[in-house]
Design an enzyme around this catalytic site. Structure first.
Site, PDB file in Angstrom:
ATOM      1  N   ASP A  66       0.866  -1.168   0.000  1.00 26.39           N
ATOM      2  CA  ASP A  66       0.000   0.000   0.000  1.00 26.39           C
ATOM      3  C   ASP A  66       0.913   1.232   0.000  1.00 26.39           C
ATOM      4  O   ASP A  66       2.089   1.150   0.365  1.00 26.39           O
ATOM      5  CB  ASP A  66      -0.877  -0.041   1.265  1.00 26.39           C
ATOM      6  CG  ASP A  66      -1.684   1.220   1.449  1.00 26.39           C
ATOM      7  OD1 ASP A  66      -2.355   1.636   0.485  1.00 26.39           O
ATOM      8  OD2 ASP A  66      -1.639   1.791   2.560  1.00 26.39           O
ATOM      9  N   ASP A 101      -0.371   5.049   0.770  1.00 23.35           N
ATOM     10  CA  ASP A 101      -0.744   6.063   1.753  1.00 23.35           C
ATOM     11  C   ASP A 101      -0.754   5.477   3.168  1.00 23.35           C
ATOM     12  O   ASP A 101      -1.389   4.449   3.424  1.00 23.35           O
ATOM     13  CB  ASP A 101      -2.115   6.645   1.429  1.00 23.35           C
ATOM     14  CG  ASP A 101      -2.134   7.362   0.082  1.00 23.35           C
ATOM     15  OD1 ASP A 101      -2.646   8.484   0.015  1.00 23.35           O
ATOM     16  OD2 ASP A 101      -1.621   6.797  -0.901  1.00 23.35           O
ATOM     17  N   ARG A 116     -15.318  11.380  -2.093  1.00 27.40           N
ATOM     18  CA  ARG A 116     -14.190  12.294  -1.893  1.00 27.40           C
ATOM     19  C   ARG A 116     -13.752  12.937  -3.202  1.00 27.40           C
ATOM     20  O   ARG A 116     -13.395  14.120  -3.238  1.00 27.40           O
ATOM     21  CB  ARG A 116     -13.025  11.547  -1.236  1.00 27.40           C
ATOM     22  CG  ARG A 116     -13.248  11.253   0.247  1.00 27.40           C
ATOM     23  CD  ARG A 116     -12.146  10.401   0.834  1.00 27.40           C
ATOM     24  NE  ARG A 116     -12.219   9.031   0.355  1.00 27.40           N
ATOM     25  CZ  ARG A 116     -11.268   8.124   0.532  1.00 27.40           C
ATOM     26  NH1 ARG A 116     -10.144   8.459   1.145  1.00 27.40           N
ATOM     27  NH2 ARG A 116     -11.415   6.890   0.094  1.00 27.40           N
ATOM     28  N   LYS A 139      -6.604  -4.829  -5.320  1.00 31.01           N
ATOM     29  CA  LYS A 139      -5.232  -4.978  -4.831  1.00 31.01           C
ATOM     30  C   LYS A 139      -4.849  -6.453  -4.767  1.00 31.01           C
ATOM     31  O   LYS A 139      -3.774  -6.858  -5.219  1.00 31.01           O
ATOM     32  CB  LYS A 139      -5.087  -4.349  -3.441  1.00 31.01           C
ATOM     33  CG  LYS A 139      -5.102  -2.839  -3.404  1.00 31.01           C
ATOM     34  CD  LYS A 139      -4.796  -2.349  -2.002  1.00 31.01           C
ATOM     35  CE  LYS A 139      -4.809  -0.847  -1.913  1.00 31.01           C
ATOM     36  NZ  LYS A 139      -4.286  -0.349  -0.630  1.00 31.01           N
ATOM     37  N   ASP A 183      -1.867  -0.980   5.814  1.00 32.09           N
ATOM     38  CA  ASP A 183      -2.293  -0.495   7.128  1.00 32.09           C
ATOM     39  C   ASP A 183      -3.802  -0.354   7.271  1.00 32.09           C
ATOM     40  O   ASP A 183      -4.320  -0.325   8.389  1.00 32.09           O
ATOM     41  CB  ASP A 183      -1.660   0.874   7.412  1.00 32.09           C
ATOM     42  CG  ASP A 183      -2.321   1.996   6.608  1.00 32.09           C
ATOM     43  OD1 ASP A 183      -2.967   2.871   7.207  1.00 32.09           O
ATOM     44  OD2 ASP A 183      -2.202   1.973   5.365  1.00 32.09           O
TER      45      ASP A 183
END
Length: 376
Positions: free
Chosen positions: A162, A164, A207, A296, A319
């Site tokens: 990942d 971010d 978003r 992913k 995370d």
């Protein structure tokens, strides 16, 4: 080294260590009963009073050039910022309570702020139950405890990351929102999505709509300012030196992932979301397919298949909740500073150290890591 930090090296039985009640800071512990019946213990001077009859050695035992071979079916790794005898006893008692036995212990790191002990464990363990119990014990003793299959203690051939809050210490979409004056609003949505409280796809679309009108020219200003997660560069450099292929699999944006790849980190492949601009500003729309949790996982699986690799040679690092699918795919699924939900379900979790602590889960000690990184 002054007297207060001098190391006393002792040669004694492992039973003496686990049965003692003394307290002392721990520097190293080496116990290989198939090679020698006695353990080698390095503790702060003064702690040896708890071990009457132990043989005190004249000098500290040098760190071995390589970690010992893993022969047990399980490894339980203790990563402590302040290792001590209490932690060793707690781990030994925990292993015994699982009906398992300690086959060997070796020290992978002797740094003052990071002592890493690897316990090789033999026994019939239920992985999920034992892993959850490890998390509770880790909180109690102030360390990280990582359970993994013994045969997963080896360098991977493919690693998916990942971006971010994993490779970088920021959420890029939140950084864009700050510039447009809606940082708190977007950050709240991001945080809920990473905690698994919102569907990632829907939250991503919401978003992006809020970011409509964001100027494309700002991307080049933001990218160099994004801070790397501690240990990210060391981990990626070491993986490159081992010949491991690395990939960013991000719900963030290709612009920033490609910047990391070209300017900051030795990354081989990037898969992330495309930003759609018109007349120099974001349209607020998304370009399919969105890289969510399921994608992913499928991308990492496809890369393994294309490279002819079994999943036992694949690891994933993340995370957030959208990383959970890929964390459960390969030999190791390492959650770094994870959200609470992720910590509870990730196969492996590191909370107190940087990304490079993952190297110890690949069966490397500090000497081997230094060799991979050269003069670093």
């Amino acid at each position: 080294m002054d007297a207060s930090t001098a190391i006393t090296s002792l040669q004694l039985s492992f039973d003496q260590i686990t049965a003692s009640s003394g307290e002392a800071a721990l520097h190293y512990l080496e116990y290989q009963p198939q090679l020698a019946p006695l353990a080698l213990l390095g503790i702060d001077s003064g702690g040896n009073d708890a071990f009457a009859g132990a043989l005190e050695l004249d000098h500290p035992i040098p760190a071995p050039p390589a970690a010992s071979k893993v022969t047990a079916p399980w490894c339980l790794t203790l990563l402590s910022p302040a290792a001590n005898l209490m932690q060793v006893r707690s781990v030994a008692e925990f292993i015994a309570a699982q009906g398992a036995s300690i086959e060997a212990v070796d020290t992978l790191s002797r740094q003052r702020d990071c002592t890493v002990l690897r316990f090789q464990v033999r026994g019939e363990l239920n992985f999920d139950e034992t892993r959850c119990a490890c998390l509770a014990l880790a909180e109690e003793i102030g360390a990280d405890l990582v359970l993994q299959a013994g045969d997963s203690q080896r360098p991977p051939s493919l690693a998916g990351f990942d971006m971010d809050s994993t490779l970088i210490d920021a959420e890029v979409i939140d950084e864009l929102a700050k510039i447009t004056g809606i940082g708190d609003q977007v950050a709240a949505i991001t945080e809920a999505a990473m905690r698994g409280e919102l569907d990632f796809r829907q939250s991503f679309k919401k978003r992006m709509r809020l970011l409509k009108g964001f100027p494309e020219t700002e991307l080049a200003r933001i990218a160099p300012q994004l801070p790397l997660k501690p240990g990210a560069e060391r981990l990626l450099r070491a993986l490159r030196a081992m010949g491991c292929k690395t990939a960013i699999l991000s719900g963030g944006f290709t612009y920033f992932a490609n910047y990391l790849k070209s300017e900051r980190l030795p990354i081989d492949v990037v898969h992330a979301n495309e930003l759609e601009f018109a007349a120099g500003v974001l349209t607020g729309e998304v370009i399919e397919p969105i890289v969510d949790g399921a994608r992913k996982r499928s991308l990492l699986e496809e890369m393994a298949e294309e490279s002819g690799l079994p999943l036992s040679r694949v690891v994933a690092v993340g995370d957030g909740a959208n990383d959970i699918p890929m964390l459960s795919l390969g030999a190791l699924g390492i959650a770094i500073h994870p959200k609470p939900k992720v910590r509870q379900v990730a196969p492996q979790s590191i909370d107190r150290f940087g990304l490079d602590a993952a190297l110890y889960l690949f069966g490397l000690n500090d000497s081997q890591i230094a060799g991979l990184l050269g003069s670093d």
